[in-house]
Design a protein around this motif. Sequence first.
Motif, PDB file in Angstrom:
ATOM      1  N   UNK A  69       0.864  -1.170   0.000  1.00  0.00           N
ATOM      2  CA  UNK A  69       0.000   0.000   0.000  1.00  0.00           C
ATOM      3  C   UNK A  69       0.909   1.231   0.000  1.00  0.00           C
ATOM      4  N   UNK A  70       0.891   1.989  -1.094  1.00  0.00           N
ATOM      5  CA  UNK A  70       1.788   3.139  -1.242  1.00  0.00           C
ATOM      6  C   UNK A  70       1.536   4.246  -0.226  1.00  0.00           C
ATOM      7  N   UNK A  71       0.405   4.221   0.466  1.00  0.00           N
ATOM      8  CA  UNK A  71       0.128   5.263   1.449  1.00  0.00           C
ATOM      9  C   UNK A  71       0.839   5.012   2.783  1.00  0.00           C
ATOM     10  N   UNK A  72       1.437   3.827   2.940  1.00  0.00           N
ATOM     11  CA  UNK A  72       2.104   3.481   4.196  1.00  0.00           C
ATOM     12  C   UNK A  72       3.567   3.914   4.185  1.00  0.00           C
ATOM     13  N   UNK A  73       4.094   4.148   5.372  1.00  0.00           N
ATOM     14  CA  UNK A  73       5.510   4.476   5.552  1.00  0.00           C
ATOM     15  C   UNK A  73       6.287   3.159   5.615  1.00  0.00           C
ATOM     16  N   UNK A  74       7.117   2.907   4.603  1.00  0.00           N
ATOM     17  CA  UNK A  74       7.865   1.649   4.507  1.00  0.00           C
ATOM     18  C   UNK A  74       9.358   1.953   4.478  1.00  0.00           C
ATOM     19  N   UNK A  75      10.107   1.230   5.284  1.00  0.00           N
ATOM     20  CA  UNK A  75      11.564   1.319   5.287  1.00  0.00           C
ATOM     21  C   UNK A  75      12.095  -0.001   4.753  1.00  0.00           C
ATOM     22  N   UNK A  76      12.966   0.074   3.754  1.00  0.00           N
ATOM     23  CA  UNK A  76      13.481  -1.134   3.106  1.00  0.00           C
ATOM     24  C   UNK A  76      15.001  -1.111   3.098  1.00  0.00           C
ATOM     25  N   UNK A  77      15.599  -2.135   3.687  1.00  0.00           N
ATOM     26  CA  UNK A  77      17.046  -2.336   3.645  1.00  0.00           C
ATOM     27  C   UNK A  77      17.317  -3.497   2.694  1.00  0.00           C
ATOM     28  N   UNK A  78      17.990  -3.220   1.605  1.00  0.00           N
ATOM     29  CA  UNK A  78      18.277  -4.289   0.637  1.00  0.00           C
ATOM     30  C   UNK A  78      19.309  -5.268   1.191  1.00  0.00           C
ATOM     31  N   UNK A  79      20.303  -4.723   1.900  1.00  0.00           N
ATOM     32  CA  UNK A  79      21.381  -5.543   2.468  1.00  0.00           C
ATOM     33  C   UNK A  79      21.722  -5.003   3.857  1.00  0.00           C
ATOM     34  N   UNK A  80      22.629  -5.709   4.527  1.00  0.00           N
ATOM     35  CA  UNK A  80      23.144  -5.225   5.804  1.00  0.00           C
ATOM     36  C   UNK A  80      24.052  -4.034   5.519  1.00  0.00           C
ATOM     37  N   UNK A  81      23.688  -2.879   6.059  1.00  0.00           N
ATOM     38  CA  UNK A  81      24.449  -1.647   5.867  1.00  0.00           C
ATOM     39  C   UNK A  81      24.670  -0.992   7.228  1.00  0.00           C
ATOM     40  N   UNK A  82      25.417   0.092   7.223  1.00  0.00           N
ATOM     41  CA  UNK A  82      25.614   0.859   8.457  1.00  0.00           C
ATOM     42  C   UNK A  82      24.264   1.343   8.998  1.00  0.00           C
ATOM     43  N   UNK A  83      23.396   1.830   8.118  1.00  0.00           N
ATOM     44  CA  UNK A  83      22.068   2.296   8.543  1.00  0.00           C
ATOM     45  C   UNK A  83      21.259   1.155   9.154  1.00  0.00           C
ATOM     46  N   UNK A  84      21.323  -0.029   8.536  1.00  0.00           N
ATOM     47  CA  UNK A  84      20.628  -1.219   9.032  1.00  0.00           C
ATOM     48  C   UNK A  84      21.115  -1.549  10.442  1.00  0.00           C
ATOM     49  N   UNK A  85      22.443  -1.583  10.635  1.00  0.00           N
ATOM     50  CA  UNK A  85      23.018  -1.899  11.944  1.00  0.00           C
ATOM     51  C   UNK A  85      22.566  -0.889  12.995  1.00  0.00           C
ATOM     52  N   UNK A  86      22.634   0.398  12.661  1.00  0.00           N
ATOM     53  CA  UNK A  86      22.227   1.428  13.618  1.00  0.00           C
ATOM     54  C   UNK A  86      20.732   1.334  13.931  1.00  0.00           C
ATOM     55  N   UNK A  87      19.914   1.052  12.918  1.00  0.00           N
ATOM     56  CA  UNK A  87      18.471   0.937  13.123  1.00  0.00           C
ATOM     57  C   UNK A  87      18.155  -0.231  14.058  1.00  0.00           C
ATOM     58  N   UNK A  88      18.781  -1.389  13.814  1.00  0.00           N
ATOM     59  CA  UNK A  88      18.551  -2.559  14.671  1.00  0.00           C
ATOM     60  C   UNK A  88      19.048  -2.291  16.088  1.00  0.00           C
ATOM     61  N   UNK A  89      20.200  -1.663  16.217  1.00  0.00           N
ATOM     62  CA  UNK A  89      20.723  -1.358  17.557  1.00  0.00           C
ATOM     63  C   UNK A  89      19.740  -0.459  18.316  1.00  0.00           C
ATOM     64  N   UNK A  90      19.165   0.549  17.641  1.00  0.00           N
ATOM     65  CA  UNK A  90      18.178   1.419  18.296  1.00  0.00           C
ATOM     66  C   UNK A  90      16.929   0.626  18.693  1.00  0.00           C
ATOM     67  N   UNK A  91      16.421  -0.192  17.760  1.00  0.00           N
ATOM     68  CA  UNK A  91      15.206  -0.971  18.049  1.00  0.00           C
ATOM     69  C   UNK A  91      15.446  -1.972  19.167  1.00  0.00           C
ATOM     70  N   UNK A  92      16.576  -2.662  19.124  1.00  0.00           N
ATOM     71  CA  UNK A  92      16.888  -3.658  20.153  1.00  0.00           C
ATOM     72  C   UNK A  92      17.079  -3.017  21.524  1.00  0.00           C
ATOM     73  N   UNK A  93      17.406  -1.733  21.547  1.00  0.00           N
ATOM     74  CA  UNK A  93      17.566  -1.056  22.838  1.00  0.00           C
ATOM     75  C   UNK A  93      16.241  -0.479  23.337  1.00  0.00           C
ATOM     76  N   UNK A  94      15.140  -0.755  22.617  1.00  0.00           N
ATOM     77  CA  UNK A  94      13.814  -0.367  23.091  1.00  0.00           C
ATOM     78  C   UNK A  94      13.213   0.860  22.426  1.00  0.00           C
ATOM     79  N   UNK A  95      13.934   1.469  21.506  1.00  0.00           N
ATOM     80  CA  UNK A  95      13.391   2.646  20.825  1.00  0.00           C
ATOM     81  C   UNK A  95      12.412   2.212  19.732  1.00  0.00           C
ATOM     82  N   UNK A  96      11.390   3.029  19.507  1.00  0.00           N
ATOM     83  CA  UNK A  96      10.413   2.737  18.462  1.00  0.00           C
ATOM     84  C   UNK A  96      10.694   3.626  17.251  1.00  0.00           C
TER      85      UNK A  96
END
Length: 165
Positions: A69-96
């Motif tokens: 659904x194009x109206x939704x906010x979607x984040x897509x990581x094609x591969x493991x990147x620096x942004x992916x690592x930082x995003x997972x670290x934030x989420x795993x630490x409890x941030x939404x």
Amino acid sequence: MTKREGGENTLILYHASKEVVEYPEVRKMKYTKDFSWGFYCTKKLDQAVRWANRGEGEPIINIYQYEPDDSLQVLYFETMTEEWLDFIARCRSGKTHRYDIVEGPMADDTIYNYIQNFMDGRISRAAFWELVKFKYPTHQISFHTISALDTLTFIGSEVVHGNKK
């Protein structure tokens, strides 16, 4: 992080469980996952079968049709990147986050241990990338809102033992 390329519309997705999940839910639990709290699926059947067969209970694969659904906010990581690592670290630490859907590689048990070591300062960013570079590709897509769950249509479920399928 990129947008999903080229006309990939409908996808078949799999959710590993110990029960039939006809109506997926987003549940806040004690521990957050890679992309925060959400309903997680994969497009890789073999990965879903492995996860369904972990632990006690009947290994069940729930099957869904996903219609973006194009109206939704979607984040897509094609591969493991620096942004992916930082995003997972934030989420795993409890941030939404503000995304309805997040898609990308999964931090499986081994990779999660490396992420935890990185978060705890026990290994450097460079050491993390050296450790994960030979890991097999994984996939996950997580749904974080009711609107995101509305993109899924339950097709059915199947009991899967071992690597059968």
